[in-house]
Motif scaffolding. Structure first.
Motif, PDB file in Angstrom:
ATOM      1  N   THR A 130       0.835  -1.213   0.000  1.00  0.00           N
ATOM      2  CA  THR A 130       0.000   0.000   0.000  1.00  0.00           C
ATOM      3  C   THR A 130       0.864   1.255   0.000  1.00  0.00           C
ATOM      4  O   THR A 130       0.684   2.144  -0.851  1.00  0.00           O
ATOM      5  CB  THR A 130      -0.916   0.013   1.250  1.00  0.00           C
ATOM      6  N   GLU A 166       9.770   3.517   6.640  1.00  0.00           N
ATOM      7  CA  GLU A 166       9.484   2.115   6.959  1.00  0.00           C
ATOM      8  C   GLU A 166      10.334   1.716   8.156  1.00  0.00           C
ATOM      9  O   GLU A 166      11.552   1.889   8.139  1.00  0.00           O
ATOM     10  CB  GLU A 166       9.784   1.237   5.728  1.00  0.00           C
ATOM     11  N   LYS A 167       9.686   1.162   9.163  1.00  0.00           N
ATOM     12  CA  LYS A 167      10.434   0.895  10.410  1.00  0.00           C
ATOM     13  C   LYS A 167      11.411  -0.261  10.267  1.00  0.00           C
ATOM     14  O   LYS A 167      12.394  -0.345  10.986  1.00  0.00           O
ATOM     15  CB  LYS A 167       9.475   0.652  11.575  1.00  0.00           C
ATOM     16  N   SER A 171       2.996  -7.298   6.387  1.00  0.00           N
ATOM     17  CA  SER A 171       2.215  -8.425   5.865  1.00  0.00           C
ATOM     18  C   SER A 171       2.576  -8.770   4.419  1.00  0.00           C
ATOM     19  O   SER A 171       2.448  -9.916   4.004  1.00  0.00           O
ATOM     20  CB  SER A 171       0.715  -8.085   5.895  1.00  0.00           C
ATOM     21  N   THR A 172       3.038  -7.768   3.661  1.00  0.00           N
ATOM     22  CA  THR A 172       3.088  -7.955   2.200  1.00  0.00           C
ATOM     23  C   THR A 172       3.961  -9.135   1.774  1.00  0.00           C
ATOM     24  O   THR A 172       3.530  -9.958   0.957  1.00  0.00           O
ATOM     25  CB  THR A 172       3.546  -6.653   1.515  1.00  0.00           C
ATOM     26  N   ALA A 195      -0.141 -14.563   0.273  1.00  0.00           N
ATOM     27  CA  ALA A 195      -0.253 -15.710  -0.639  1.00  0.00           C
ATOM     28  C   ALA A 195      -0.301 -15.286  -2.105  1.00  0.00           C
ATOM     29  O   ALA A 195      -0.528 -16.134  -2.970  1.00  0.00           O
ATOM     30  CB  ALA A 195      -1.493 -16.526  -0.283  1.00  0.00           C
ATOM     31  N   GLY A 250      -2.406 -13.761  -3.965  1.00  0.00           N
ATOM     32  CA  GLY A 250      -3.653 -13.872  -4.734  1.00  0.00           C
ATOM     33  C   GLY A 250      -4.308 -12.531  -5.039  1.00  0.00           C
ATOM     34  O   GLY A 250      -4.258 -11.595  -4.241  1.00  0.00           O
ATOM     35  N   VAL A 268       8.726   5.481  12.781  1.00  0.00           N
ATOM     36  CA  VAL A 268       8.060   6.719  13.201  1.00  0.00           C
ATOM     37  C   VAL A 268       7.740   6.576  14.687  1.00  0.00           C
ATOM     38  O   VAL A 268       7.165   5.569  15.116  1.00  0.00           O
ATOM     39  CB  VAL A 268       6.777   6.948  12.371  1.00  0.00           C
ATOM     40  N   GLY A 282      -5.258  -7.038   1.106  1.00  0.00           N
ATOM     41  CA  GLY A 282      -4.714  -5.718   0.798  1.00  0.00           C
ATOM     42  C   GLY A 282      -3.734  -5.711  -0.350  1.00  0.00           C
ATOM     43  O   GLY A 282      -3.601  -4.711  -1.057  1.00  0.00           O
ATOM     44  N   MET A 287      -3.891  -7.385  -3.164  1.00  0.00           N
ATOM     45  CA  MET A 287      -4.601  -7.318  -4.452  1.00  0.00           C
ATOM     46  C   MET A 287      -5.176  -5.931  -4.736  1.00  0.00           C
ATOM     47  O   MET A 287      -5.451  -5.589  -5.865  1.00  0.00           O
ATOM     48  CB  MET A 287      -5.724  -8.357  -4.481  1.00  0.00           C
TER      49      MET A 287
HETATM   50  C1  LIG Z   1      -0.465 -15.376   5.400  1.00  0.00           C
HETATM   51  C2  LIG Z   1      -1.101 -14.252   4.663  1.00  0.00           C
HETATM   52  C3  LIG Z   1      -1.649 -14.465   3.395  1.00  0.00           C
HETATM   53  C4  LIG Z   1      -2.232 -13.403   2.698  1.00  0.00           C
HETATM   54  N1  LIG Z   1      -2.665 -13.594   1.417  1.00  0.00           N
HETATM   55  C5  LIG Z   1      -3.120 -12.559   0.680  1.00  0.00           C
HETATM   56  C6  LIG Z   1      -3.454 -12.709  -0.692  1.00  0.00           C
HETATM   57  O1  LIG Z   1      -3.351 -13.796  -1.268  1.00  0.00           O
HETATM   58  N2  LIG Z   1      -3.895 -11.616  -1.369  1.00  0.00           N
HETATM   59  C7  LIG Z   1      -4.019 -10.394  -0.770  1.00  0.00           C
HETATM   60  O2  LIG Z   1      -4.448  -9.448  -1.427  1.00  0.00           O
HETATM   61  N3  LIG Z   1      -3.687 -10.227   0.530  1.00  0.00           N
HETATM   62  C8  LIG Z   1      -3.237 -11.260   1.264  1.00  0.00           C
HETATM   63  N4  LIG Z   1      -2.877 -11.072   2.570  1.00  0.00           N
HETATM   64  C9  LIG Z   1      -3.043  -9.746   3.167  1.00  0.00           C
HETATM   65  C10 LIG Z   1      -1.948  -8.815   2.677  1.00  0.00           C
HETATM   66  O3  LIG Z   1      -0.675  -9.353   2.998  1.00  0.00           O
HETATM   67  C11 LIG Z   1      -2.086  -7.446   3.316  1.00  0.00           C
HETATM   68  O4  LIG Z   1      -3.425  -7.009   3.296  1.00  0.00           O
HETATM   69  C12 LIG Z   1      -1.239  -6.421   2.546  1.00  0.00           C
HETATM   70  O5  LIG Z   1       0.073  -6.889   2.386  1.00  0.00           O
HETATM   71  C13 LIG Z   1      -1.263  -5.101   3.271  1.00  0.00           C
HETATM   72  O6  LIG Z   1      -0.252  -4.282   2.773  1.00  0.00           O
HETATM   73  P1  LIG Z   1       0.107  -2.948   3.529  1.00  0.00           P
HETATM   74  O7  LIG Z   1       1.170  -2.279   2.769  1.00  0.00           O
HETATM   75  O8  LIG Z   1      -1.153  -2.199   3.794  1.00  0.00           O
HETATM   76  O9  LIG Z   1       0.622  -3.459   4.952  1.00  0.00           O
HETATM   77  P2  LIG Z   1       2.036  -4.061   5.380  1.00  0.00           P
HETATM   78  O10 LIG Z   1       2.648  -4.862   4.309  1.00  0.00           O
HETATM   79  O11 LIG Z   1       1.825  -4.722   6.695  1.00  0.00           O
HETATM   80  O12 LIG Z   1       2.906  -2.759   5.562  1.00  0.00           O
HETATM   81  C14 LIG Z   1       2.784  -1.905   6.676  1.00  0.00           C
HETATM   82  C15 LIG Z   1       4.198  -1.454   7.023  1.00  0.00           C
HETATM   83  O13 LIG Z   1       4.146  -0.424   8.008  1.00  0.00           O
HETATM   84  C16 LIG Z   1       5.364  -0.520   8.715  1.00  0.00           C
HETATM   85  N5  LIG Z   1       5.263   0.232   9.972  1.00  0.00           N
HETATM   86  C17 LIG Z   1       4.489  -0.065  11.035  1.00  0.00           C
HETATM   87  N6  LIG Z   1       4.681   0.824  12.025  1.00  0.00           N
HETATM   88  C18 LIG Z   1       5.593   1.708  11.578  1.00  0.00           C
HETATM   89  C19 LIG Z   1       6.219   2.854  12.151  1.00  0.00           C
HETATM   90  N7  LIG Z   1       5.960   3.256  13.385  1.00  0.00           N
HETATM   91  N8  LIG Z   1       7.128   3.529  11.408  1.00  0.00           N
HETATM   92  C20 LIG Z   1       7.419   3.134  10.143  1.00  0.00           C
HETATM   93  N9  LIG Z   1       6.863   2.049   9.555  1.00  0.00           N
HETATM   94  C21 LIG Z   1       5.961   1.351  10.265  1.00  0.00           C
HETATM   95  C22 LIG Z   1       5.524  -2.017   8.933  1.00  0.00           C
HETATM   96  O14 LIG Z   1       6.849  -2.372   9.251  1.00  0.00           O
HETATM   97  C23 LIG Z   1       5.047  -2.571   7.597  1.00  0.00           C
HETATM   98  O15 LIG Z   1       6.117  -2.865   6.711  1.00  0.00           O
HETATM   99  C24 LIG Z   1      -2.303 -12.110   3.301  1.00  0.00           C
HETATM  100  C25 LIG Z   1      -1.758 -11.900   4.576  1.00  0.00           C
HETATM  101  C26 LIG Z   1      -1.146 -12.951   5.254  1.00  0.00           C
HETATM  102  C27 LIG Z   1      -0.555 -12.690   6.595  1.00  0.00           C
END
Ligand SMILES: Cc1cc2nc3c(=O)[nH]c(=O)nc-3n(C[C@H](O)[C@H](O)[C@H](O)COP(=O)(O)OP(=O)(O)OC[C@H]3O[C@@H](n4cnc5c(N)ncnc54)[C@H](O)[C@@H]3O)c2cc1C
Length: 390
Positions: free
Chosen positions: A15, A35-36, A43-44, A48, A50, A174, A343, A345
């Motif tokens: 995201t 990014e911390k 999660s990314t 999986a 998908g 942060v 998230g 996808m």
């Molecule tokens: C096992 C598993 C399978 C999944 N399969 C799928 C799938 O098939 N398809 C799909 O669409 N989704 C899937 N998901 C969900 C998907 O992984 C997440 O919804 C998506 O990666 C979210 O991305 P994001 O960037 O919002 O969050 P994240 O990838 O979690 O990124 C948030 C980031 O914020 C950083 N952060 C936190 N606090 C701070 C701070 N204080 N200062 C600086 N940085 C900070 C963290 O370190 C992290 O890197 C799955 C999740 C899991 C766990």
């Protein structure tokens, strides 16, 4: 590190990096992403992979129909192959009631141009040759759904964003937000302060902590981290289980062949609140549970070695829909978090929509702001629950 920026994004997953890229694409010159840990480490990189438009409500179907069009062109746009493949999603029904529900879902998806159709088990067997067809009555099959490589996606967004001037600081947690009279003034980090007037909270499972730093109630957007795990097998022959294959009635269990190396990723809906936001320890009860279901879906998996198991977070809201938009209590504070199980996808369209909202005040992305309104929980409004699994 820079001491000021026009926009600061907190969180470097799919995201945050997508938002950074889209802001730069819109000509915002002074963007910082913090990014911390390392990019993708939330999660990314644990997901999986998908990507689907098979949802059960208008808002998610429309957003995902749009997103799949974006995914199709993303490698070309980012000038880096993200390995997007339209290998489909196959949902499997075990009862007549489920077949009826599938038919209703398919009708809704077709209405918005998603080409899902009901298939019989002969066709399902052609699509997933080792499938145990015996327990299933029918399948909901969308060949336009697919998968992409999360590692490549984050790298590609970040690389392009950097090329266009975005500064990305990894290992930079942060620690606070500076808010005066309801306005953002800056972001505190372990490496110093960055003055800014615009902040995007893209910290997903950690988003409530960031909200609290802005002086908000930690739980005014109730995002809870649930540990979700994957067990992965050694590679099997290509083309065996290319679609994400899932009988939802079997505890949301799924199997999908990894688009990178051909191992089979197996998941199931055994969710646990983690001990802390650092608790990504895989568990033995998950291993037992997931293999029970995976070998019922694909009996041949009994003869394949498990080589890896890992855990990450489903950052879940009460209705399993994310919170996307502007936070009204603090000027120029935005959020895109709480993506529950889906998230990755959504990343291209959500990044584009948030960037356009910041720059133009509105977006051409078919994203229903009201549906994803971060303030809906305070008002006691819940959307129909989005189907969680990847
Ligand atoms: C096992 C598993 C399978 C999944 N399969 C799928 C799938 O098939 N398809 C799909 O669409 N989704 C899937 N998901 C969900 C998907 O992984 C997440 O919804 C998506 O990666 C979210 O991305 P994001 O960037 O919002 O969050 P994240 O990838 O979690 O990124 C948030 C980031 O914020 C950083 N952060 C936190 N606090 C701070 C701070 N204080 N200062 C600086 N940085 C900070 C963290 O370190 C992290 O890197 C799955 C999740 C899991 C766990």
């Amino acid at each position: 590190m820079k001491s000021k920026a026009e926009v600061v994004i907190i969180g470097g997953g799919s995201t945050g990096t997508s938002i950074a890229y889209h802001l730069a694409k819109l000509g915002v010159e002074d963007v910082v992403l913090l990014e911390k840990n390392y990019l993708g480490s939330g999660s990314t990189f644990r997901c999986a992979s998908g990507i689907r438009a098979q949802f059960t409500d208008e808002a998610n179907i429309k957003l995902q129909k749009y997103n799949i069009e974006r995914w199709k062109n993303l490698s070309e746009e980012l000038e880096y192959d993200i390995h997007f493949k339209q290998t489909g999603y196959l949902f499997l029904a075990t009862t007549e009631e489920e077949v009826e529900a599938f038919k209703q879902n398919i009708k809704l998806q077709n209405k918005f141009g998603v080409p899902t159709r009901l298939i019989d088990m002969d066709e399902a067997k052609e699509i997933v040759p080792p499938l145990n067809t015996e327990p299933f009555l029918a399948g909901a099959w969308n060949p336009a759904d697919g998968k992409a490589c999360p590692f490549r996606v984050v790298y590609a967004f970040a690389r392009k964003a950097r090329e266009m001037g975005v500064e990305i600081y990894e290992h930079t947690p942060v620690t606070g937000l500076i808010v005066e009279n309801g306005e953002i003034k800056g972001v505190k980090t372990e490496k110093g302060v960055i003055k800014t007037g615009i902040v995007v909270n893209a910290a997903n499972a950690w988003a409530p902590i960031i909200n609290e730093m802005a002086g908000l109630e930690r739980d005014f957007i109730p995002i809870r981290p649930y540990k979700h795990q994957i067990v992965k097998t050694e590679p099997i022959a290509p083309g065996q289980i290319e679609p994400l294959t899932c009988p939802p009635a079997w505890n949301d269990s799924y199997v999908i062949q990894d688009g990178e190396d051909g191992g089979v990723m197996c998941g199931t809906g055994l969710e646990k609140e983690p001990l802390s936001l650092d608790d990504v320890q895989p568990t033995y009860d998950f291993l037992r549970e997931v293999l029970k279901w995976a070998t019922k879906i694909i009996p041949a998996l009994k003869y394949v070695h498990v080589v890896r198991q890992w855990a990450g977070f489903y950052a879940k809201t009460p209705d399993s829909n994310p919170a996307i938009g502007r936070i009204q209590y603090v000027d120029e504070l935005y959020i895109a978090a709480g993506f529950s199980g889906h998230g990755f996808m959504m990343a291209p369209g959500v990044g584009e929509a948030i960037a356009e909202l910041i720059v133009k005040g509105k977006s051409k992305v078919p994203l229903d702001w009201e549906w994803y309104d971060p303030h809906r929980f305070e008002r006691g409004e819940l959307r129909s629950t989005a189907f969680q699994i990847g």
